[in-house]
Design a protein around this motif. Sequence first.
Motif, PDB file in Angstrom:
ATOM      1  N   SER A 229       0.879  -1.203   0.086  1.00 48.16           N
ATOM      2  CA  SER A 229       0.027   0.018  -0.053  1.00 48.16           C
ATOM      3  C   SER A 229       0.849   1.191   0.010  1.00 48.16           C
ATOM      4  O   SER A 229       0.584   2.293  -0.705  1.00 48.16           O
ATOM      5  CB  SER A 229      -1.019  -0.162   1.198  1.00 48.16           C
ATOM      6  N   GLU A 232       1.858   1.813  -3.490  1.00 52.38           N
ATOM      7  CA  GLU A 232       0.559   2.140  -4.329  1.00 52.38           C
ATOM      8  C   GLU A 232       0.342   3.693  -4.126  1.00 52.38           C
ATOM      9  O   GLU A 232      -0.102   4.241  -4.799  1.00 52.38           O
ATOM     10  CB  GLU A 232      -0.554   1.254  -4.017  1.00 52.38           C
ATOM     11  N   ARG A 280       0.079  -1.637  -8.626  1.00 50.64           N
ATOM     12  CA  ARG A 280      -0.790  -2.693  -8.046  1.00 50.64           C
ATOM     13  C   ARG A 280      -0.063  -3.810  -7.736  1.00 50.64           C
ATOM     14  O   ARG A 280       0.884  -4.314  -8.515  1.00 50.64           O
ATOM     15  CB  ARG A 280      -1.898  -2.999  -8.997  1.00 50.64           C
TER      16      ARG A 280
END
Length: 341
Positions: A229, A232, A280
């Motif tokens: 995360s 991202e 991703r």
Amino acid sequence: MTDTVVQDDPDLSRARAGDDAAFTRLVAPLRRELHAHCYRMLGSTHDAEDALQEALVRAWKGLPGFEGRSSLRSWLYTVATRTCLTAVERRGRRALPMDVGPASEHVVTGDTPLGEVAWLGPYPDVGLAAGAAAPEARYEQREAVELAFVAACQHLPGNQRAALLLFEVLGFSAAEIAELMQTSTASVNSALQRARRVVAERVPERTQQQTLRELDDARVRAIVTGYSSALERGDAGALVALLTEDVTWSMPPLPHWYRGIDAVTEFAVAVPLGSCGQWRHRPVTANGQPAVAAYLRADGDGPFLPWSINVLTVRDGRIAEVVSFIGAGHFAAFGLPGSVD
């Protein structure tokens, strides 16, 4: 290595008589562990698959001469090891960027692959059994595919590498290894001593299996999710908070690599969090370690395409090493899709 010799298996008799389907049934339960052995020897999933296929062809052709003095499993390991030794002579050892040159103190932009180096590759460990392959083995099966161990083995000559893996991972005796390698027991013991010394200098005291057992699954998931995360979102602070002070980051086949929180932070801000594009991720496991498959969208539109398999080494609840194996060719072996939305 204490295996049971099974002479009355009807499939063995059929296979000796030329029944291909019977031979396939015989080797099917052993394919996974034989493939892992070939990877430990060769450091490449692709090379391991090629070597295993060649070994099974050799075994199929040589099965009428299999006398049954040992188990079929031991005999297949003999064939696979000899096949791998031939491949080692042909290709040489595989490397990580740390084996090629010192760490870069500052970020290198525009780094290009070093094509003349045979690089170590990641290993999809799904289906690989936990625990030891034999009571006499020193290393668990998953410990023996960890990056540090496989990378250390690549610094051994082929005969030492084979002796170490057969003795320490698979539980063969020195006498059995001597027969397999057509040498003396004294030579095997000497090779083992030298191999153990080299490996001990290059692997950490604690394996990843030992470390991961001390962390609960939720903590491991949090590390993987936090890493994914942060990339991202482009959140450098969140990424750095997950790293140890002496963290390293390498990206084979790119030769430059980074050591220490300052150098790694500079690299992360400039490259994966800066110039690359959007990310991703999909969680996977590789080499018995937590890992992340990274998909990249560089142009701001369209699907995210395979970019790298990132193998994480964990210590004290943080990430101590990231090895980003760049290349879409790694993804198929992990059963990953060719793109994500």
